[in-house]
Design a protein around this motif. Sequence first.
Motif, PDB file in Angstrom:
ATOM      1  N   TYR A 809      28.434 -41.819  69.505  1.00  0.00           N
ATOM      2  CA  TYR A 809      28.684 -42.618  68.302  1.00  0.00           C
ATOM      3  C   TYR A 809      29.817 -41.992  67.507  1.00  0.00           C
ATOM      4  CZ  TYR A 809      24.215 -44.955  69.045  1.00  0.00           C
ATOM      5  OH  TYR A 809      23.187 -45.688  69.574  1.00  0.00           O
ATOM      6  N   ASP A 810      30.517 -42.912  66.771  1.00  0.00           N
ATOM      7  CA  ASP A 810      31.480 -42.436  65.790  1.00  0.00           C
ATOM      8  C   ASP A 810      30.726 -42.186  64.472  1.00  0.00           C
ATOM      9  OD1 ASP A 810      33.572 -42.677  67.559  1.00  0.00           O
ATOM     10  OD2 ASP A 810      33.910 -44.783  67.028  1.00  0.00           O
ATOM     11  N   VAL A 811      31.130 -41.178  63.757  1.00  0.00           N
ATOM     12  CA  VAL A 811      30.368 -40.753  62.575  1.00  0.00           C
ATOM     13  C   VAL A 811      31.285 -40.677  61.354  1.00  0.00           C
ATOM     14  CG1 VAL A 811      28.868 -39.004  61.545  1.00  0.00           C
ATOM     15  CG2 VAL A 811      28.838 -39.390  64.041  1.00  0.00           C
ATOM     16  N   MET A 812      30.831 -41.311  60.271  1.00  0.00           N
ATOM     17  CA  MET A 812      31.431 -41.106  58.953  1.00  0.00           C
ATOM     18  C   MET A 812      30.442 -40.289  58.126  1.00  0.00           C
ATOM     19  SD  MET A 812      33.180 -44.719  57.883  1.00  0.00           S
ATOM     20  CE  MET A 812      34.532 -45.420  58.826  1.00  0.00           C
ATOM     21  N   VAL A 813      30.926 -39.305  57.392  1.00  0.00           N
ATOM     22  CA  VAL A 813      30.053 -38.362  56.684  1.00  0.00           C
ATOM     23  C   VAL A 813      30.298 -38.461  55.179  1.00  0.00           C
ATOM     24  CG1 VAL A 813      29.383 -35.958  56.416  1.00  0.00           C
ATOM     25  CG2 VAL A 813      30.068 -36.835  58.664  1.00  0.00           C
ATOM     26  N   ALA A 814      29.178 -38.510  54.411  1.00  0.00           N
ATOM     27  CA  ALA A 814      29.243 -38.498  52.934  1.00  0.00           C
ATOM     28  C   ALA A 814      28.285 -37.440  52.413  1.00  0.00           C
ATOM     29  CB  ALA A 814      28.879 -39.864  52.347  1.00  0.00           C
ATOM     30  N   ALA A 815      28.738 -36.643  51.420  1.00  0.00           N
ATOM     31  CA  ALA A 815      27.926 -35.546  50.896  1.00  0.00           C
ATOM     32  C   ALA A 815      27.024 -35.982  49.732  1.00  0.00           C
ATOM     33  CB  ALA A 815      28.823 -34.398  50.447  1.00  0.00           C
ATOM     34  N   SER A 816      27.107 -37.231  49.284  1.00  0.00           N
ATOM     35  CA  SER A 816      26.271 -37.713  48.180  1.00  0.00           C
ATOM     36  C   SER A 816      26.092 -39.213  48.306  1.00  0.00           C
ATOM     37  CB  SER A 816      26.911 -37.377  46.827  1.00  0.00           C
ATOM     38  OG  SER A 816      28.110 -38.099  46.655  1.00  0.00           O
ATOM     39  N   GLY A 817      25.166 -39.730  47.530  1.00  0.00           N
ATOM     40  CA  GLY A 817      24.926 -41.157  47.574  1.00  0.00           C
ATOM     41  C   GLY A 817      26.103 -41.956  47.075  1.00  0.00           C
ATOM     42  N   LEU A 818      26.751 -41.503  46.008  1.00  0.00           N
ATOM     43  CA  LEU A 818      27.895 -42.216  45.458  1.00  0.00           C
ATOM     44  C   LEU A 818      29.044 -42.262  46.466  1.00  0.00           C
ATOM     45  CD1 LEU A 818      27.894 -40.813  41.796  1.00  0.00           C
ATOM     46  CD2 LEU A 818      27.115 -43.066  42.572  1.00  0.00           C
ATOM     47  N   GLU A 819      29.274 -41.120  47.134  1.00  0.00           N
ATOM     48  CA  GLU A 819      30.344 -41.065  48.130  1.00  0.00           C
ATOM     49  C   GLU A 819      30.018 -41.987  49.301  1.00  0.00           C
ATOM     50  OE1 GLU A 819      32.607 -37.753  51.000  1.00  0.00           O
ATOM     51  OE2 GLU A 819      31.234 -37.112  49.391  1.00  0.00           O
ATOM     52  N   GLY A 820      28.738 -42.012  49.695  1.00  0.00           N
ATOM     53  CA  GLY A 820      28.332 -42.882  50.789  1.00  0.00           C
ATOM     54  C   GLY A 820      28.502 -44.355  50.452  1.00  0.00           C
ATOM     55  N   ILE A 821      28.193 -44.740  49.200  1.00  0.00           N
ATOM     56  CA  ILE A 821      28.353 -46.140  48.784  1.00  0.00           C
ATOM     57  C   ILE A 821      29.811 -46.551  48.851  1.00  0.00           C
ATOM     58  CG2 ILE A 821      28.145 -47.691  46.795  1.00  0.00           C
ATOM     59  CD1 ILE A 821      25.649 -46.086  46.004  1.00  0.00           C
ATOM     60  N   GLU A 822      30.696 -45.672  48.405  1.00  0.00           N
ATOM     61  CA  GLU A 822      32.121 -46.001  48.415  1.00  0.00           C
ATOM     62  C   GLU A 822      32.637 -46.147  49.853  1.00  0.00           C
ATOM     63  OE1 GLU A 822      35.650 -47.128  46.948  1.00  0.00           O
ATOM     64  OE2 GLU A 822      33.786 -46.806  45.822  1.00  0.00           O
ATOM     65  N   LEU A 823      32.198 -45.243  50.766  1.00  0.00           N
ATOM     66  CA  LEU A 823      32.614 -45.349  52.161  1.00  0.00           C
ATOM     67  C   LEU A 823      32.114 -46.644  52.784  1.00  0.00           C
ATOM     68  CD1 LEU A 823      32.156 -41.699  53.519  1.00  0.00           C
ATOM     69  CD2 LEU A 823      34.294 -42.973  53.318  1.00  0.00           C
ATOM     70  N   TYR A 824      30.878 -47.002  52.469  1.00  0.00           N
ATOM     71  CA  TYR A 824      30.335 -48.240  53.041  1.00  0.00           C
ATOM     72  C   TYR A 824      31.058 -49.461  52.510  1.00  0.00           C
ATOM     73  CZ  TYR A 824      27.049 -51.703  54.737  1.00  0.00           C
ATOM     74  OH  TYR A 824      26.490 -52.784  55.380  1.00  0.00           O
ATOM     75  N   ARG A 825      31.417 -49.436  51.201  1.00  0.00           N
ATOM     76  CA  ARG A 825      32.129 -50.578  50.627  1.00  0.00           C
ATOM     77  C   ARG A 825      33.480 -50.776  51.331  1.00  0.00           C
ATOM     78  NH1 ARG A 825      31.757 -49.191  45.802  1.00  0.00           N
ATOM     79  NH2 ARG A 825      30.101 -50.613  45.090  1.00  0.00           N
ATOM     80  N   GLN A 826      34.123 -49.664  51.745  1.00  0.00           N
ATOM     81  CA  GLN A 826      35.444 -49.757  52.365  1.00  0.00           C
ATOM     82  C   GLN A 826      35.371 -50.093  53.865  1.00  0.00           C
ATOM     83  OE1 GLN A 826      37.481 -46.082  51.559  1.00  0.00           O
ATOM     84  NE2 GLN A 826      37.339 -46.318  49.307  1.00  0.00           N
ATOM     85  N   HIS A 827      34.283 -49.640  54.553  1.00  0.00           N
ATOM     86  CA  HIS A 827      34.230 -49.774  56.022  1.00  0.00           C
ATOM     87  C   HIS A 827      32.969 -50.471  56.498  1.00  0.00           C
ATOM     88  CE1 HIS A 827      37.614 -46.931  56.117  1.00  0.00           C
ATOM     89  NE2 HIS A 827      36.911 -46.134  55.297  1.00  0.00           N
ATOM     90  N   GLN A 828      32.413 -51.350  55.698  1.00  0.00           N
ATOM     91  CA  GLN A 828      31.133 -51.965  56.063  1.00  0.00           C
ATOM     92  C   GLN A 828      31.241 -52.809  57.331  1.00  0.00           C
ATOM     93  OE1 GLN A 828      29.758 -55.168  53.479  1.00  0.00           O
ATOM     94  NE2 GLN A 828      31.665 -54.969  52.275  1.00  0.00           N
TER      95      GLN A 828
END
Length: 904
Positions: A809-828
Amino acid sequence: MKVFFICLYLLSVWMLPVVAKASASHIQLQLKWKHQFQFAGYYMALENGYYRDEGLDVDILEGGAGQDVLDFLKQGKHRYAVGGSGSMLVYTGESLKEDGDWLEIDDWQLLGGMLFVLLLLAGLALLYARKVLRDKTANLKESEAMWRHLVDIADVGIFIHRHGKMLFANNYMLERMELTADTVVGVEVAPYIHPDDVLLVSERVKRVMQDNAVIRSEAVRYIVPSGRGFDVEISSLRIMFKGEFAVLGVARDVTEKKKNELALQASEAQYRQLVERSPDAVLVHQDGVWRFSNPVGLAMMGATHMDELLGKSVMACVHPDYQKTVMERMKKELNDGDPVPLIEERLIRLDGSEFWAEVTGMPIQYEGAVASLLVVRDVTAKKLAEMKLRQEQQKMQIILDNAPIGIWMIDMNSSIQLINKGFCDLLGISEQALRAADVYRDALPDDVAVLCRASDQACMQRKQKLMVQEAIPCVDGKVHTFDMIKAPVFNDDGCMVGVVGLAIDATQRMEAEAEKDRMTRQIEHSQRLEALGVLAGGVAHDFNNILAVILGNASLIERKVSNDTDMALYLQRIVESSEKASLLCRQMLEYSGQGKIKIEPLNLTDLSQSIVSLLEVGLASGVSLSYDLDEALPTIDADEAQMQQILMNLVINASEAMNGEDGHIDLKTSVQQILPEDLQEVVGEPDLCLSDPYVCLQVTDNGCGMSDEVMQRIFEPFYTTKFTGRGLGMSALLGIVSAHHGCLCLHSQQGVGTRFRVFFPLGSLHVEKTAQVKPADDLAHRENRVVLLIDDEEIIRETVTAMLEDFGYDVMVAASGLEGIELYRQHQQNIAVVLLDVTMPQMNGLQCFQALKEINQHVKVFLTSGFHKDHVLEGVEDASLAGFIQKPYHPEALEAVLNSVMSV
């Protein structure tokens, strides 16, 4: 002298015919003293109907003939003269008028008559001059003395003044003016008159002197040289005094009268003020109607003006219930003339409203007729207060009679004055008996009576409230402990008259306090256990994260190393140790109530029979195990592994309690209700329902037993009476029971043995089904798919990232919930699955999950945590959650759950 009388006689004889002839027409004149005649002429004029000024114009001629009188009158100077009879003569120009008759007078006859009269008078005068003069002088002196005496003894002041100076004053006036008869003549009047009255007196004197006015009873204020002032009332008129007009004054000292009048006015004003400002209503009625009222009475009767009340019927203001009584009182008052005693009655105001009043009355004279004076006080508030007080007294009596405490009062001789029914019933003695006897001597044992009397005496001596405890035997045969509150009672004079006491039965309270102390200790123990449980759960969670890294990395290395190398063996030992450590973490979570539980219908009888061999293997030598298992035992909703752990721990602990000696263990299953007496053995604070049936697992041994200290600490983690290295068994057991909503009861006695009873609620036959994970053989489903990993632990992110990449699998990593939300908004569009840690700072996993759903309702999220799923998702119901995986996990388990999502 003889020659004179002979001549007079001869002349008379010669004039006799003339006189006789003219007797009808000639006027005889009578000689008068001038001042006397003028004075007499004044009153004569008044008596004969002449004007006063005309009377004063009268003059007389001394001697001369009648013609001389006529000639005198004809001169026009005087119009009046006096005849011999004292009548008034009026000259009209031709003749004289006497009493309305006209007289024709012959000049010779008049002259002769006048000469005759004059001669006659002269003779008489000469004849009686000496005697008459002597008599007149004596009479005048006598008259003057009499009038002087009368003037001097008069109780009024008599004085004469002219041109502002005193001419005469009697003794009364002299005394008040502080003068003497020798010094009064010529004294200026003005200095004796009050400055404010000088002008007024001057005007009055002017009126008297110029207008001949008569002043009657005019008020004047006098001031004497000593400074003393007095008030007089003066009457004044004009008189002739020593040939000139003067003012005669008659003065009456009214100083005392003025003072009395002022005092009377002040008294009247005072009494009027008292009536007007009286706080009570003062009313007068006469002939059945109101005649007078003070302002309070008007307000009380509902009137604003006197006219609104005066003339109204008295009986119309009396309530019908009291009209008969009031009528009788009014009749009695008028007939007997005595005051009416104070009574209470209901009255009616003019607007029809009613009020209570205290009324007293008395007969009086009002405007010359009999009336009745009433003093009325509005006592409505007092009446309502009395009614309320009576109600309160009735309530207090009810409370007193039904009070659950003893209430009593004694006098200074310790004799009962008051005692309520509750205390009498408690002591088993009637109130009459207690009042008639000495309560301490007749109702209490001697030793108790001495103590009670001593506390009473202490309260009397200190004159302060006293609180003591007294043990008194009661009717139930038991000695009750009472909290006694004793307080002194004082009368209105501040003298102590007795003691009042409250007896509160403290027996049950003291027993309850003892029970409360025990429960408090138990609660404190439970709180300590709870705190340790929280600590254990936190440690287990953090340890699971560490184990997840160790187990994950070891598993990755193991996948890449051949099985025939030494490294593979070492890795296998690391994995096995990690799994054991994970088991220890699960025990800690179970102790804290956060362990993983697989709920399914479970029969404890069947479970006990299935592990008989395992149980017996763990028994020490010389220890026997017997069974009493209920074949019809209902199922419970429980985790089978954890129930096995409970059975094993209880049996092994019982075996170890024998301390190497022979002993016996009983294992029993049954259905029971938890009884109230069982609550004393309950460990912790479970949620129980005493009316419900429970499945009971009971393990009893006859070993050494436990002390109270051991029982208080046996469920603490890491506490053990065995060798070092043990201690989570009993604490984990309590956590398992709590997680299954059960109840653990412990009873132990040193040297006798121990009994454990575990109660579980009956099962509901509802079992949560675990979804089967379907492995995905085709990796095409995960092509161009990305896993978003959100975790605050960097080492976890690195380890899991390595696992996922190893899975392809390809993996995107976020160190916090806020960072994870922003990554998901950009690459959902490219993210297939989100692997989300639950425990993170700032924004936890559940909050982050909700935020991701707001971006995409169909987002696929796996939650991960070191805690059990039920603990993490408690109260969360969301079907869109893809799944949950507990740390630490094997790479194969993670791959399986991801493949199950990718295959959909």
